[in-house]
Design a protein around this motif. Structure first.
Motif, PDB file in Angstrom:
ATOM      1  N   ALA A   1      66.681 -37.418  36.030  1.00 16.35           N
ATOM      2  CA  ALA A   1      66.118 -36.272  36.749  1.00 16.35           C
ATOM      3  C   ALA A   1      65.974 -36.605  38.226  1.00 16.35           C
ATOM      4  O   ALA A   1      65.453 -37.667  38.580  1.00 16.35           O
ATOM      5  N   GLY A   2      66.464 -35.718  39.080  1.00 15.46           N
ATOM      6  CA  GLY A   2      66.317 -35.899  40.519  1.00 15.46           C
ATOM      7  C   GLY A   2      67.295 -36.848  41.157  1.00 15.46           C
ATOM      8  O   GLY A   2      67.195 -37.099  42.364  1.00 15.46           O
ATOM      9  N   GLU A   3      68.271 -37.401  40.386  1.00 14.18           N
ATOM     10  CA  GLU A   3      69.198 -38.337  41.022  1.00 14.18           C
ATOM     11  C   GLU A   3      70.151 -37.638  41.982  1.00 14.18           C
ATOM     12  O   GLU A   3      70.670 -38.253  42.910  1.00 14.18           O
ATOM     13  N   GLY A   4      70.394 -36.337  41.776  1.00  8.75           N
ATOM     14  CA  GLY A   4      71.198 -35.577  42.731  1.00  8.75           C
ATOM     15  C   GLY A   4      70.418 -35.270  43.988  1.00  8.75           C
ATOM     16  O   GLY A   4      70.880 -35.505  45.106  1.00  8.75           O
ATOM     17  N   CYS A   5      69.235 -34.732  43.824  1.00  5.18           N
ATOM     18  CA  CYS A   5      68.297 -34.549  44.937  1.00  5.18           C
ATOM     19  C   CYS A   5      66.912 -34.327  44.360  1.00  5.18           C
ATOM     20  O   CYS A   5      66.762 -33.855  43.226  1.00  5.18           O
ATOM     21  N   ALA A   6      65.921 -34.677  45.144  1.00  3.18           N
ATOM     22  CA  ALA A   6      64.531 -34.527  44.731  1.00  3.18           C
ATOM     23  C   ALA A   6      63.945 -33.288  45.388  1.00  3.18           C
ATOM     24  O   ALA A   6      64.497 -32.744  46.356  1.00  3.18           O
ATOM     25  N   VAL A   7      62.822 -32.824  44.861  1.00  2.48           N
ATOM     26  CA  VAL A   7      62.135 -31.683  45.470  1.00  2.48           C
ATOM     27  C   VAL A   7      61.822 -32.007  46.933  1.00  2.48           C
ATOM     28  O   VAL A   7      61.305 -33.081  47.243  1.00  2.48           O
ATOM     29  N   GLY A   8      62.173 -31.080  47.824  1.00  2.54           N
ATOM     30  CA  GLY A   8      61.932 -31.271  49.249  1.00  2.54           C
ATOM     31  C   GLY A   8      63.086 -31.882  50.005  1.00  2.54           C
ATOM     32  O   GLY A   8      63.080 -31.897  51.246  1.00  2.54           O
ATOM     33  N   ASP A   9      64.092 -32.392  49.294  1.00  2.97           N
ATOM     34  CA  ASP A   9      65.256 -32.956  49.984  1.00  2.97           C
ATOM     35  C   ASP A   9      66.030 -31.853  50.702  1.00  2.97           C
ATOM     36  O   ASP A   9      66.157 -30.737  50.186  1.00  2.97           O
ATOM     37  N   PRO A  10      66.572 -32.133  51.899  1.00  4.07           N
ATOM     38  CA  PRO A  10      67.413 -31.137  52.566  1.00  4.07           C
ATOM     39  C   PRO A  10      68.692 -30.890  51.764  1.00  4.07           C
ATOM     40  O   PRO A  10      69.318 -31.833  51.267  1.00  4.07           O
ATOM     41  N   VAL A  11      69.066 -29.624  51.632  1.00  5.72           N
ATOM     42  CA  VAL A  11      70.224 -29.250  50.827  1.00  5.72           C
ATOM     43  C   VAL A  11      71.307 -28.594  51.679  1.00  5.72           C
ATOM     44  O   VAL A  11      72.489 -28.893  51.535  1.00  5.72           O
ATOM     45  N   MET A  12      70.916 -27.718  52.578  1.00  8.66           N
ATOM     46  CA  MET A  12      71.897 -26.947  53.330  1.00  8.66           C
ATOM     47  C   MET A  12      71.298 -26.539  54.672  1.00  8.66           C
ATOM     48  O   MET A  12      70.111 -26.210  54.759  1.00  8.66           O
TER      49      MET A  12
END
Length: 488
Positions: free
Chosen positions: A151-162
């Protein structure tokens, strides 16, 4: 003795583009559901509201277990474990008891207590839909986290996405959905209304009375607008009077973010935009200067319309105009006035209207459009054609096979971007002209502004420097690609 009128100064195309588009700004962003956001430009920086993946899950169809429970398993000495149950995707499984395994599907949530997944190919079980076995033989020793997506290895809550400014294609929208977004702030599609001027225009397919012609420009502009990703807000037609044109422009502006006209920007006695400018108290069509504005105010039919005219050093498309229309809600709706001949419309749209739409839609590359013009590549002329010295030439062309025999000697590529190329890409042409594609005009008469019947085969605009009288076989020319319906 009467004084001869001075000839208007011709201004470079890139200067006119800066002048015409300098006041444009991106449209205000609106909250947009992801289902309606495809092709729009993101207007906010997005961070993840969910982790990706949201749950620790299996990367394979196989068996979830504790890695220590199958330590040392081999083909010759498999470890046999009882199977405690199934874990299909979309369910919350029960905890895994020590010394047991669970059959698990790809993407299914990993049971509490499991730390590895052995793929079904490394067991004694056959893949596919089958009854749940009571036991499974493990033929390969697993390591901790084998075939497990944390869980979260792609991105964590709060990580910049776009970032703001991203063009929202299919993959971007999928990414936004995966991080928990149902809607985003995005720039809406610019709504573009088209006004064709000329009493001689009739609907396509209608019988022609003497002196009339089919109105192909409104259809051409409607298609080009859609191919640029904007919203077509309807076409209107105006008679050749200032009153009629003012009324049509005011109506068009009510539901549009941009109004584009075709025709009526020359110095003819019946050109309606000229007459409209005069009715508003402005000068007569800017006949003696580069740019003149018809001011707003006054009591004439053009009181709500502001127009500036220019003579641009381009062929076709020399007469141009731009301004604004005051809508009833107080908005100043931008106005771009193109010549009336169809090839002039295509060229003017590519150089002026398409960049305007990019700015309104919030595209990142729009920031430098006024200085560098549309992005371009280069090609070589397969045949010769003539051009006017003193005006940059834009010729509808198609890609063709290399001529045989090849022109000799091969002319060298320019060392750096010259005056004509500054309105293209501000980058040097490639050093190896022999690697460039070959192009030829879509019509034997070259860039004649009336040659609409041959435009369907045009793939690009070839650009010839204003200091050159056309192109010779083998010459390197600029190349501005035209939009294709297959790519919109």
């Amino acid at each position: 003795m009467p004084t001869m009128p001075t000839m208007p100064t011709l201004i470079p195309p890139e200067h006119y583009v800066r002048e015409a588009l300098g006041a444009l700004r991106p449209l205000d962003a609106v909250a947009t559901p992801l289902q309606a956001a495809h092709g729009l430009v993101l207007a906010e920086d997005v961070t993840a509201a969910l982790p990706v993946p949201p749950w620790t899950n299996s990367a394979m169809d196989g068996y979830a277990l504790r890695a220590e429970d199958a330590a040392g398993a081999t083909n010759q000495a498999p470890v046999v474990l009882p199977v405690a149950g199934d874990v299909p995707a979309g369910t919350a499984p029960a905890p895994l008891a020590p010394g047991t395994a669970m059959r698990i599907m790809t993407g299914a949530m990993l049971p509490e207590g499991a730390d590895a997944v052995v793929r079904v190919e490394d067991t004694d079980q056959a893949p596919g839909p089958r009854p749940l076995p009571q036991r499974v033989a493990i033929h390969a020793a697993p390591s901790t986290c084998l075939n497990v997506r944390r869980a979260g290895e792609g991105c964590a809550v709060g990580d910049p996405v776009m970032e703001a400014g991203t063009l929202l294609g299919a993959t971007a929208i999928s990414a936004l959905a995966s991080v928990g977004r149902a809607e985003v702030l995005a720039r809406p599609r610019p709504r573009v209304a088209v006004v064709s001027t000329g009493a001689e225009l009739v609907d396509a397919g209608q019988g022609l009375a003497p002196g009339t012609i089919p109105d192909s420009n409104s259809l051409l502009l409607a298609g080009l607008i859609r191919e640029c990703g904007a919203a077509f807000a309807g076409a209107r037609r105006s008679a050749d009077t200032a009153e009629a044109l003012a009324a049509v422009l005011a109506e068009a502006a009510e539901d549009a973010d941009l109004v584009v006209t075709s025709g009526g920007v020359s110095a003819g006695a019946f050109d309606p935009l000229t007459m409209l400018a005069e009715s508003a108290g402005g000068p007569a069509a800017a006949r003696g200067s580069t740019l003149n504005a018809a001011p707003t105010g006054g009591d004439g039919p053009g009181a709500r319309v502001r127009i500036s005219f220019a003579k641009v050093a381009m062929q076709p498309g020399k007469p141009q105009g731009h301004g604004a229309i005051r809508a009833r809600d107080g908005r100043d709706v931008p106005l771009l006035c193109l010549p009336g001949n169809p090839v002039s419309v295509l060229v003017s749209f590519t150089l002026v209207v398409a960049p305007a739409l990019a700015i309104l839609a919030g595209h990142r590359e729009a920031a430098g459009i006024g200085a560098t013009g549309p992005r371009a590549s280069y090609a070589r002329a397969a045949t010769a054609w003539k051009g006017p010295v003193g005006r940059r030439q834009y010729v509808p062309v198609r890609v063709v096979d290399a001529p045989s025999p090849l022109p000799e000697p091969l002319p060298p590529a320019p060392e750096s971007a010259g005056p004509a190329q500054s309105a293209l890409s501000a980058q040097p042409a490639p050093a190896a002209p022999s690697a460039l594609p070959w192009v030829e005009p879509t019509h034997r008469l070259g860039s004649g502004s009336h040659l609409v019947s041959s435009l369907s085969s045009a793939e690009a605009l070839a650009v010839v420097d204003e200091e050159t009288a056309g192109a010779r076989p083998g010459d390197v020319v600029g190349l501005i690609p035209l939009p294709s319906p297959a790519h919109t």
